[in-house]
Write a protein that holds these residues in place. Structure first.
Motif: not given
Length: 320
Positions: A60-71, A100-112, A295-298
């Motif tokens: 991957h050109d960007l690892v998970l940490t970088d992908r999450l950061l840019v999102t 586009s990969e990370i945003r759906p994962l954030l949206a599916a987390r739910g609310f703490a 994603a933002i609300a979570s």
């Protein structure tokens, strides 16, 4: 400019909106879902099981940490994909693919949930069940976000025009507890739709029927719902007529002030959502708004549960 420098700069809370401790927990939480998503996409592309060992092939050109950061930076500041690509020294398409990969994962987390680590609320039924179990009085309010107006001749030019703001907006419903901690936010609908209509179409009224012990504070936009559930929902009192005695008008003003002080915490929850640039004015496709909002609300709900409850304010109010 190296990826290491860009990663060190973007981890600052001013860019990503999260503390470094929160960011580390989020990376650990999303690691397995992201790997599972990548493996599922690869298997669908191959049409068969893996032939080589895990880790083989191009990296991957960007690892998970970088992908999450840019999102996170894009969600927090609205920084364009091209600018983020320049920071990382990569192509714009790489940044767009990462978001586009990370945003759906954030949206599916739910609310703490406060004081319940690991428990997440994903549906309205979960929220009402939690409120019933914990004896929480809910605070419900609507919020509007300006969106782009469709071009002339395209459908939807009038459906999103808000009667209140006179702009093209998307409305959402926010639910918080008495401390202003976000429990749920969603029910996206066009700005032309009334708040009370949205509550009925999304099933919020039905949840009050199923949970007769759950109570809530609302504003004037939900007065019809308060009339239907007078023992559960409290709305601001109606304004007295001009010929009413002065004492009646003073009593109405004091009752309205008290009801507003009980409901102001959900306004604070909406204000915390507004700190993220896309929820101030959403410039992307309207089809992506619901996912971006979730994603933002979570993330906001995570931050809210990490705050200490303002017990001193509650005790002072009860004493008064």
């Amino acid at each position: 400019m190296t990826k290491k420098w860009a990663r060190a700069a973007l981890t600052h809370p001013a860019f990503c909106g999260l503390s470094r401790t929160h960011l580390g927990d989020l990376i650990e939480e999303l690691a397995d879902p992201w790997l599972a998503r990548c493996e599922s996409e690869l298997r669908e592309r191959r049409g068969a099981e893996r032939q080589r060992e895990a880790g083989a092939g191009p990296k991957h050109d960007l690892v998970l940490t970088d992908r999450l950061l840019v999102t996170l930076v894009h969600l927090r500041t609205g920084l364009p994909h091209a600018a983020l690509a320049e920071l990382y020294g990569t192509a714009r398409s790489t940044i767009s693919r990462a978001i586009s990969e990370i945003r759906p994962l954030l949206a599916a987390r739910g609310f703490a949930v406060p004081d319940h680590p690991g428990l997440r609320l994903r549906t309205l039924a979960d929220v009402f069940a939690y409120a019933k179990a914990e004896g929480i009085r809910l605070r419900i309010d609507g919020a509007e976000t300006q969106v782009r107006r469709p071009k002339a001749g395209r459908p939807g030019r009038r459906a999103f025009v808000s009667g209140k703001k006179k702009q093209n907006t998307i409305k959402t419903t926010t639910v918080s507890d008495g401390q202003g901690r976000l429990l749920w936010s969603g029910a996206d609908r066009p700005g032309r739709m009334h708040d009370q209509t949205a509550m009925r179409t999304e099933g919020i009224a039905e949840q009050f029927r199923l949970h007769p012990k759950v109570t809530a504070e609302v504003d004037e936009g939900y007065r019809g719902l308060a009339n239907e559930f007078p023992d559960q929902i409290s709305a601001p009192p109606k304004k007295p007529k001009d010929d009413e005695p002065l004492g009646e008008r003073y009593a109405w003003r004091e009752m309205r002030r008290r009801q507003s002080s009980e409901r102001i915490c959900v306004e604070h929850a909406n204000a915390e959502l507004r700190q993220w640039r896309p929820l101030q004015r959403f410039t992307g496709p309207r089809e992506d708004y619901a996912e971006t909002h979730l994603a933002i609300a979570s993330l906001v709900s995570d931050r809210a549960t990490r705050r200490k409850p303002s017990t001193e304010l509650v005790l002072a109010r009860q004493a008064g």
